[in-house]
Design an enzyme around this catalytic site. Sequence first.
Site, short mmCIF file in Angstrom:
data_model
loop_
_atom_site.label_atom_id
_atom_site.label_comp_id
_atom_site.label_asym_id
_atom_site.label_seq_id
_atom_site.Cartn_x
_atom_site.Cartn_y
_atom_site.Cartn_z
N ASP A 210 9.41 2.83 1.94
CA ASP A 210 8.17 3.53 2.32
C ASP A 210 7.96 3.29 3.81
O ASP A 210 7.42 2.27 4.22
CB ASP A 210 6.98 3.01 1.50
CG ASP A 210 5.67 3.70 1.91
OD1 ASP A 210 5.69 4.47 2.90
OD2 ASP A 210 4.64 3.46 1.26
N LYS B 122 2.88 9.62 8.38
CA LYS B 122 1.97 9.39 9.51
C LYS B 122 2.46 9.91 10.88
O LYS B 122 1.91 10.86 11.40
CB LYS B 122 1.61 7.92 9.59
CG LYS B 122 0.72 7.49 8.42
CD LYS B 122 0.14 6.12 8.61
CE LYS B 122 -1.00 5.83 7.65
NZ LYS B 122 -0.62 5.20 6.38
N PHE C 95 0.85 -1.19 0.00
CA PHE C 95 0.00 0.00 0.00
C PHE C 95 0.89 1.23 0.00
O PHE C 95 1.72 1.41 0.89
CB PHE C 95 -0.92 0.05 1.23
CG PHE C 95 -1.82 1.26 1.22
CD1 PHE C 95 -2.99 1.27 0.48
CD2 PHE C 95 -1.47 2.41 1.91
CE1 PHE C 95 -3.81 2.39 0.44
CE2 PHE C 95 -2.28 3.55 1.88
CZ PHE C 95 -3.45 3.54 1.14
C1 PLP Z 1 -0.85 5.44 5.01
C2 PLP Z 1 0.21 5.04 4.08
C3 PLP Z 1 0.43 5.76 2.89
C4 PLP Z 1 -0.44 6.91 2.47
O1 PLP Z 1 -0.38 7.98 3.37
P1 PLP Z 1 -1.46 9.16 3.27
O2 PLP Z 1 -0.97 10.17 4.26
O3 PLP Z 1 -2.78 8.56 3.66
O4 PLP Z 1 -1.46 9.65 1.89
C5 PLP Z 1 1.49 5.36 2.10
N1 PLP Z 1 2.29 4.34 2.42
C6 PLP Z 1 2.10 3.63 3.57
C7 PLP Z 1 3.03 2.51 3.90
C8 PLP Z 1 1.05 3.94 4.42
O5 PLP Z 1 0.85 3.23 5.53
#
Ligand code: PLP
Length: 400
Positions: A221, A250, A136
């Site tokens: 990521d 986050k 994701f």
């Molecule tokens: C939540 C998340 C995203 C997206 O972040 P947003 O602030 O919602 O755009 C991307 N990569 C990972 C691993 C995530 O957990």
Amino acid sequence: MNTEMDARLAAVMPTYGRADISFVRGKGSWLYTQDDTAYLDCATGIAVNAFGHGDARLVDALITQASKLWHTSNLYRIDEQEKLAHRLATHAGLDQAFFCNSGVEANEAAVKMARRFQFRQGFEKRFKILCAGGAFHGRTLAMLAATDKPLFREGFGPMPEGFVHVPFGNLNHLRDAMDEDVAAIMVEPVQGEGGAIAAPEGYLEGVRKAADDFGALVIADEVQTGMGRTGYLFAYQKTGIQPDLVVLAKGLGGGFPVGAVIARKAVGEAMGPGSHGSTFGGNPLAMAVANAVLDGLEEEGFLEDVRRRANLLDAKLNKLADDYPALIIERRGAGFLRGLKLADSLAVGDMTAALRTEKLLCVPAGENVLRLLPPLTLSEAEIEQAYAILDKVFAGFASS
Ligand SMILES: *Cc1c(COP(=O)(O)O)cnc(C)c1O
């Protein structure tokens, strides 16, 4: 009254399946409704409130900055931004940071950076981004293409080109997929949304090696795993590998929207003035709060204590898995990003709803996984409280 409330809710686009509950204040690991009912927050707005709610240092940083200056844009130097960039880059073993406002934006920027770097190196056709099955990376068009969830893409095509998926955790498949056109391998050290799945031992090292063999970059990521979530400032630090780009969001602002890409100097040089931008990115408010978050994470012994308390939580989840083997088929995750894979007979949505009734907030993840994302400050007593509620609710499902 009710019809007006209904009309207001109906005015919010229904992109989320919202629970019919709202909170008016928070303190530490607890959220409170209007009638002052307390909920133990093991969701933290999806791994965001790293220091829980109402942390005095973060509140003070925000208010102090808010009374001085909110926003000036990146047309001018921003002292707090330079300070945070230097601190994050130093921690990450990298050189430069770019700031934006969310995880998806940061990932999107990281992909642009990787392609641009290859382009400047003379590899104009090196544009492929290798992603993991179950990954994701967010919801913009390009990050939907990077995300491995066909349902999320339905009706949004055509997708941007160049994103290829290989099974997560399998180095043979990864090596088979490598070629001269791969610009970067993009990977979550622990897949959060995908189901709290930690990369197997040696996987990230293998990713690094495969990238090096083909001149590709590694994008970590760490939007969910970064900023102490797994007990390390960045999850990859447990392995000793060095990514070329680290993506954060986050937990970075502890609740204030902010995202970042940290990169090697050569990547930054390939970008240069005008290559990318963000009006709000790195503004004084966001930077002041993120610096305060980092202050907290840097405190002597803090991350070590996160690991210690996360192990206590893990032991409790272990006990649950032992006590309810028909309902819990796997324990997953790392640090304070924990998952319990539930049996098919128990839908995770029913589980999170039942836990909410008992005043414990958790988050569903892929593969029918119940995910716990407590504040990094969750106390030992609160771990006991969370366990007691989980035990009660699992017992209820076990006997039904
Ligand atoms: C939540 C998340 C995203 C997206 O972040 P947003 O602030 O919602 O755009 C991307 N990569 C990972 C691993 C995530 O957990």
